[in-house]
Motif scaffolding. Structure first.
Motif, short mmCIF file in Angstrom:
data_model
loop_
_atom_site.label_atom_id
_atom_site.label_comp_id
_atom_site.label_asym_id
_atom_site.label_seq_id
_atom_site.Cartn_x
_atom_site.Cartn_y
_atom_site.Cartn_z
N TYR A 118 4.22 48.44 32.55
CA TYR A 118 4.86 48.98 31.34
C TYR A 118 4.76 48.01 30.17
O TYR A 118 4.69 48.44 29.01
CB TYR A 118 6.30 49.36 31.63
CG TYR A 118 6.40 50.56 32.57
CD1 TYR A 118 5.88 51.79 32.20
CD2 TYR A 118 6.97 50.44 33.82
CE1 TYR A 118 5.94 52.88 33.05
CE2 TYR A 118 7.04 51.52 34.69
CZ TYR A 118 6.52 52.74 34.29
OH TYR A 118 6.56 53.81 35.14
N ASP A 119 4.74 46.71 30.44
CA ASP A 119 4.48 45.76 29.36
C ASP A 119 3.10 45.99 28.77
O ASP A 119 2.90 45.92 27.55
CB ASP A 119 4.60 44.32 29.87
CG ASP A 119 6.04 43.85 29.97
OD1 ASP A 119 6.93 44.57 29.47
OD2 ASP A 119 6.27 42.77 30.55
N SER A 123 1.92 47.30 24.95
CA SER A 123 1.01 46.49 24.13
C SER A 123 -0.25 47.24 23.74
O SER A 123 -1.09 46.68 23.03
CB SER A 123 0.62 45.21 24.90
OG SER A 123 -0.32 45.50 25.92
N GLY A 124 -0.40 48.48 24.19
CA GLY A 124 -1.63 49.22 23.95
C GLY A 124 -1.95 49.49 22.49
O GLY A 124 -3.10 49.78 22.15
N ASP A 131 -13.70 49.67 25.34
CA ASP A 131 -14.64 50.03 24.28
C ASP A 131 -14.50 49.16 23.03
O ASP A 131 -15.13 49.42 22.01
CB ASP A 131 -14.50 51.51 23.91
CG ASP A 131 -13.14 51.85 23.28
OD1 ASP A 131 -12.28 50.96 23.22
OD2 ASP A 131 -12.96 53.02 22.89
N GLY A 132 -13.67 48.11 23.11
CA GLY A 132 -13.50 47.20 21.98
C GLY A 132 -12.46 47.65 20.97
O GLY A 132 -12.16 46.91 20.03
N GLN A 133 -11.89 48.83 21.14
CA GLN A 133 -10.81 49.32 20.28
C GLN A 133 -9.48 49.08 20.97
O GLN A 133 -9.41 48.84 22.17
CB GLN A 133 -10.99 50.82 20.02
CG GLN A 133 -12.29 51.19 19.33
CD GLN A 133 -12.39 50.62 17.93
OE1 GLN A 133 -13.26 49.81 17.65
NE2 GLN A 133 -11.48 51.04 17.06
N TYR A 134 -8.40 49.13 20.18
CA TYR A 134 -7.09 49.11 20.79
C TYR A 134 -6.98 50.29 21.75
O TYR A 134 -7.58 51.35 21.52
CB TYR A 134 -5.99 49.20 19.75
CG TYR A 134 -5.90 47.99 18.84
CD1 TYR A 134 -6.14 46.70 19.34
CD2 TYR A 134 -5.58 48.13 17.49
CE1 TYR A 134 -6.06 45.59 18.51
CE2 TYR A 134 -5.50 47.01 16.66
CZ TYR A 134 -5.76 45.75 17.18
OH TYR A 134 -5.69 44.66 16.36
N PHE A 135 -6.21 50.12 22.83
CA PHE A 135 -6.08 51.21 23.80
C PHE A 135 -5.58 52.48 23.12
O PHE A 135 -6.10 53.57 23.35
CB PHE A 135 -5.15 50.79 24.93
CG PHE A 135 -5.07 51.79 26.04
CD1 PHE A 135 -6.13 52.00 26.90
CD2 PHE A 135 -3.90 52.52 26.26
CE1 PHE A 135 -6.06 52.92 27.93
CE2 PHE A 135 -3.81 53.45 27.28
CZ PHE A 135 -4.90 53.64 28.12
#
Length: 297
Positions: A118-119, A123-124, A131-135
């Motif tokens: 869950y942490d 943080s996603g 793919d190099g992007q934020y989740f």
């Protein structure tokens, strides 16, 4: 109690029973959102990330999916939890006081994967995935039916308390929990151990190796906007209409709404109430499962 090897062994047996009791009674929910992967090395490489296999009509030669296109590594981390017991506690038969402590030690060990998973989910919005992007990002790249690169979102932004829609029905899940070494209770209680000889204390500890990492962003929607009917409906529609490379419909369907304690009331009203405030029927009643976790608090 007379301090001898037999009594120390009996004490440890009792401590382990308490530890196991706490471990077994812990409330764990991470399995609902994370794929559990046994690990056999210091890190694991996930070359299949980015792939959601779909059937196609076989015309001509087979089309080979490239598992090297997206490679993502999760390195195992080492964790511990250690307590000290005074020799006087053994001599004075303080087992009734010590047993709950070892039970809490077991519960903490069992709940630790919840913390990791869950942490990571929280943080996603600021942590990159394969793919190099934020989740959770508005600009994940995919290919349309003509082979052109387009951007796909799995978030609508915001700055409030986060909530998440996840598809947990598949073998692959949005989060990966990588399990290398399960928690195990160990000890330093020999008479010639330094801690016993010099400090007159016995040491007991738990050691584990594991980590959590991102799986497929396509199976998750994260929002920090208010949790209400319109945003819930938009998030569901976006997930269910998601297409992969070459415009193939992925068939994603959210199965669980994940919230922290501060959004529990809004979440229950949204999906558990049969009617809305104006008396109209609630179309989202029982549309998926609700998971309220303190680890998002």
């Amino acid at each position: 109690m007379l301090i001898n090897r037999a009594n120390i062994e009996n004490a440890f047996t009792g401590f382990k029973v308490s530890f196991d009791k706490g471990f077994g009674s812990a409330q764990s929910t991470y399995e609902k959102v994370a794929m559990i992967v046994p690990s056999s090395a210091s890190s694991e490489i996930y070359r299949w990330l980015g792939q959601i296999p779909k059937m196609r009509e076989w015309l001509g030669d087979r089309i080979l999916n490239n598992l090297e296109a997206h490679s993502f590594s999760i390195e195992n981390r080492k964790f511990e939890n250690t307590i000290r017991v005074r020799r006087e506690d053994f001599e004075d038969d303080q087992y009734g006081i010590l047993s709950p402590l070892f039970q809490e030690l077991g519960q903490a060990a069992a709940e630790h994967p919840n913390e990791l998973v869950y942490d990571l989910l929280k943080s996603g919005f600021t942590t990159k995935c394969y793919d190099g992007q934020y989740f959770f990002d508005p600009d994940h790249a995919t290919l349309d039916e003509n082979g052109n690169v387009i951007s796909v979102a799995n978030t609508d932004g915001g700055s409030g308390e986060p909530w998440f829609l996840l598809d947990g029905s598949r073998a692959i899940k949005p989060i990966i929990f990588q399990d290398r070494i399960k928690p195990r209770l160990t000890r330093l209680d020999q008479e010639n151990d330094e801690n016993v000889f010099f400090r007159d204390e016995y040491i007991y500890g738990v050691r584990a190796r594991s980590n959590a990492g991102f799986g497929l962003w396509q199976l998750a929607w994260g929002s920090k906007r208010p949790l209400d009917n319109s945003r819930y409906a938009a998030a569901r529609a976006s997930m269910m209409s998601l297409r992969g490379d070459n415009g193939r419909l992925l068939g994603v369907k959210p199965t669980v709404l994940v919230v922290g304690p501060s959004l529990e009331e809004a979440a229950r009203e949204l999906i558990m109430s049969q009617t809305r405030a104006n008396g109209a029927s609630n179309p989202w009643h029982d549309s998926l499962d609700l998971l309220v976790t303190p680890w998002l608090g």
